[in-house]
Design an enzyme around this catalytic site. Structure first.
Site, short mmCIF file in Angstrom:
data_model
loop_
_atom_site.label_atom_id
_atom_site.label_comp_id
_atom_site.label_asym_id
_atom_site.label_seq_id
_atom_site.Cartn_x
_atom_site.Cartn_y
_atom_site.Cartn_z
N ASP A 1 -9.10 2.77 12.94
CA ASP A 1 -8.62 1.42 13.26
C ASP A 1 -8.98 1.16 14.72
OD1 ASP A 1 -7.46 -1.05 13.04
OD2 ASP A 1 -5.47 -0.34 12.44
N ALA B 1 -1.71 -7.54 8.70
CA ALA B 1 -0.48 -8.20 9.15
C ALA B 1 0.55 -8.41 8.05
CB ALA B 1 -0.81 -9.52 9.84
N CYS C 1 12.92 15.85 -5.39
CA CYS C 1 11.82 16.05 -6.35
C CYS C 1 11.57 17.54 -6.52
CB CYS C 1 10.57 15.29 -5.91
SG CYS C 1 9.56 16.07 -4.66
N CYS D 1 10.86 20.55 -1.74
CA CYS D 1 12.12 20.35 -2.46
C CYS D 1 12.49 21.58 -3.31
CB CYS D 1 12.06 19.09 -3.32
SG CYS D 1 11.93 17.60 -2.32
#
Ligand code: GUN
Ligand code: ZN
Length: 661
Positions: free
Chosen positions: A84, A190, A273, A278
């Site tokens: 970016d 945006a 999960c 987990c």
């Protein structure tokens, strides 16, 4: 560079090729912080990542390393890297210390695979003047970046970001301008503030008004959408790429991501999960840890479930159950459900992309399903059918209906003047959820038999059926309505029909094949194809129609899974003779002609024109520019995709005509 492999609705599974490898889309790009990154996202299965070129540019130490060794070495990721441009920093801090050309040059210098120009992420709900002013700059910079890249022969693939705030017309305008520019990828920018406000319906308007003006042949990236509960809806709108900083940001706040929403550690009774984290840690383990260690583990869980959701979406597109997945996901938050309802306003557009036949049955998962494109398409098709004089409406029974019509149908009411009905001139239709009206001659074709709905009816479906009946009933002279339907639906009943016992549905295979051909290829196809002495061969095992011959010559085979026809050479010739160009046709240029005649697949780049009604999985005729029939086959893309793509297969050819015919 980008190709579509599988489709469902507007969702697509594709392949995106870059200098550092080819990835499968939809894909999630974890955001990598060029300095602070601690998690190895490759180990967790990320195929592509995104990082920020501006952050690298600003930081002298890492800048030097990025220039000398490349961004891939800097962030220790060997696969495709998108960068970016610092636009987001610009929107937050108001200014950045880099120019547009400079940021493009820098991204090329550090060997980024996909770079971004310096767009202006205009906030939602600003004045139109402000949005237009920003958009002008965004467009100028996108054009400047493209020219600069091309003039310098940079290898960098280019993102051009769609902006325009919350004005759908500005988004469409921006998308059209950028489409014309011919960039490589199209992010939609945006939308982060709208996500934070849960204004998902606005996001639907923004994405749909953008995507409808972007080329089908380029990937679209919903920028900043990192929450897995949004992925399915976004893919349903045609988005292919996502980026997630959320996996880290949420973890820093002790929050677990899931396609069902977000869980705060302090509210958890169970780990959410069965990922590695987990499975190996308890809630107490996490609570008693140092914050940084805990955040790291939660971030891993977050990325694991986000990547798992992407895989699930791809699988659902492949098997044709994707719209059911979208409906399921959109039920996790009322605002998402609202967004899904908003999405159905774009059904006409969605229908253009949706394959006519899928591997999975249509599941009605709730009142929103009544708006699905498959139902719209079916009813629109019925509207074009030539109607007989009379109509008999039957209640539903076991599918396929035509094989299970009871001998004694029961009692009927009649609308119309006379007390007699000529059964020879009568359409027989079943009234049922969700396809509303199903002609008995057509009931075996996809998805009219291949669907399931809950037996307890909902108001939306009942209302839709009543609406459709009130539209179709006036188009017939005499209408018989079964008394069972009279109990289920509010129909202005007329009077009891005295001769109900005489009403019989006579199964007729010839009528059936003609109706299916008309439905599949267009009105008149049945007469054109099945002209001559007809012989129908059925499967000994299932009793289903398999092959149809006319005067001893094979015309078509019926596919068992969806009851659509697959043409033979003679069938293709007959349709070609009776339908005028461009109906049913894909027109290819002379380069492609010898390959098509050899029975080789047709590539998109050779396509000159094509029938707008073509959807993927349709049987199509392949012709040259003089309308000579070269071959026939199965479309892999719909009309606008065929016209837009310049790489990849468009038609899987069944057979070619080696000689001119
Ligand atoms: N990341 C999140 N939103 C945006 C955006 O609008 N533009 C750019 N360049 N990056 C973003
Ligand atoms: Zn987990």
């Amino acid at each position: 560079m980008f190709q579509i492999k599988f489709k469902d609705g507007m969702g697509r599974v594709g392949k995106l090729e870059t200098k550092h490898g080819t990835i499968t889309t939809p894909a999630l790009m974890p955001v990598i912080h060029p300095r602070k990154q601690t998690i190895d996202v490759k180990e967790l299965g990320a195929e592509i990542v995104i990082t920020n070129a501006y952050l690298i540019y600003k930081d002298e130490d890492i800048k030097k390393k990025a220039i000398e060794e490349g961004v891939h070495n800097l962030i220790n990721f060997p696969g495709p890297v998108m960068t970016d441009s610092g636009s987001f920093q610009l929107s937050v801090y108001g200014d950045v210390e880099i120019g547009n050309k400079e940021v493009i040059e820098f991204q090329e210098l550090i060997k980024s695979d996909i770079g971004t120009s310096l767009d202006i992420p205009t906030a939602p709900y600003v004045s139109k003047e402000k949005a237009e002013e920003d958009l002008k700059i965004t467009l100028e910079r996108a054009k400047e970046a493209k020219k600069f890249r091309d003039d310098n022969g940079f290898e960098l693939l280019l993102n051009s970001v769609v902006q325009g705030s919350t004005f759908p017309d500005l988004r469409s305008y921006c998308a059209s301008e950028l489409a014309y520019l011919g960039s490589d990828l199209y992010p939609i920018g945006a939308v982060v503030p709208l996500m934070e406000m849960y204004h998902y319906d606005q996001i639907v308007d923004i994405v749909m008004s953008s995507v409808s003006h972007l080329p089908d042949s380029k990937p679209r990236h919903l920028m900043g959408a990192g929450h897995p509960m949004l992925f399915a809806l976004a893919v349903a709108m045609g988005c292919d790429l996502f980026d997630s900083a959320a996996y880290v940001l949420y973890a820093e706040d002790d929050r677990f991501l899931s396609p069902r929403g977000t869980y705060k550690l302090e509210n958890l009774l169970e780990m959410p999960c069965s990922c590695e984290i987990c499975s190996n840690y308890t809630i107490d383990d996490l609570k008693s840890m140092e914050k940084s260690e805990r955040s790291q583990l939660i971030a891993k869980h977050n990325l694991y479930v986000s990547l798992a959701e992407i895989k699930l979406i791809r699988q659902a597109i492949y098997e044709g159950s994707f719209l059911e997945l979208v409906e399921e996901r959109c039920r996790v938050h009322p605002n998402l459900l609202n967004a899904y309802r908003r999405f159905s306003h774009y059904n006409d557009e969605i229908e253009l992309y949706d394959p006519r036949s899928k591997k999975s049955a249509f599941f009605y998962t709730g009142s929103e399903s009544i708006n699905r494109p498959e139902i719209k398409r079916h009813l629109n098709k019925l509207r074009t059918f030539k109607k007989k004089k009379n109509l008999v409406l039957l209640p539903s029974f076991k599918k396929p209906y035509s094989k299970n019509v009871p001998n004694n149908l029961g009692d009927f009411y009649i609308y119309g003047e006379e007390n007699k009905i000529n059964l020879k001139n009568t359409d027989f239709m079943v009234v049922d959820i969700p396809f509303c009206l199903i002609p008995l001659d057509l009931d075996e074709i996809y998805p009219l038999s291949q669907n399931e709905y809950p037996k307890t009816k909902d108001l939306a479906a009942v209302n839709e059926i009543e609406k459709i009946l009130s539209e179709f009933i006036p188009q017939y002279k005499q209408i018989l309505i079964h008394n069972k339907l009279a109990k289920e639906y509010n129909l202005n009943l007329y009077r009891i029909y005295p001769d109900s016992n005489l009403i019989k549905y006579e199964k007729n295979d010839v009528n059936k094949i003609i109706a299916i051909a008309d439905y599949q290829f267009g009105f008149g196809a049945g007469e054109a194809l099945f002209n001559g002495k007809i012989k129908i061969e059925k499967s000994k095992k299932t009793g289903k129609i398999r092959h149809i011959y006319c005067d001893g010559e094979l015309i078509a085979n019926m596919r068992a899974s969806d009851s659509f026809f697959i043409l033979s050479k003679e069938g293709a010739k007959r349709l070609h003779t009776s339908f005028k160009s461009p109906c049913l046709r894909v027109i290819v240029n002379s380069d492609s002609e010898p390959f098509a005649r050899e029975g080789k697949s047709v590539f998109s780049k050779f396509i000159v024109d094509c029938d707008e009604n073509i959807r993927s999985n349709d049987e199509v005729l392949i012709v040259n520019e003089n309308d000579q029939l070269l071959a026939y086959g199965k479309a892999l893309l719909c009309y606008s995709e065929m016209m837009d793509f310049k790489v990849g297969q468009a038609i899987k050819t069944r057979k070619g005509f080696k000689e001119e015919i």
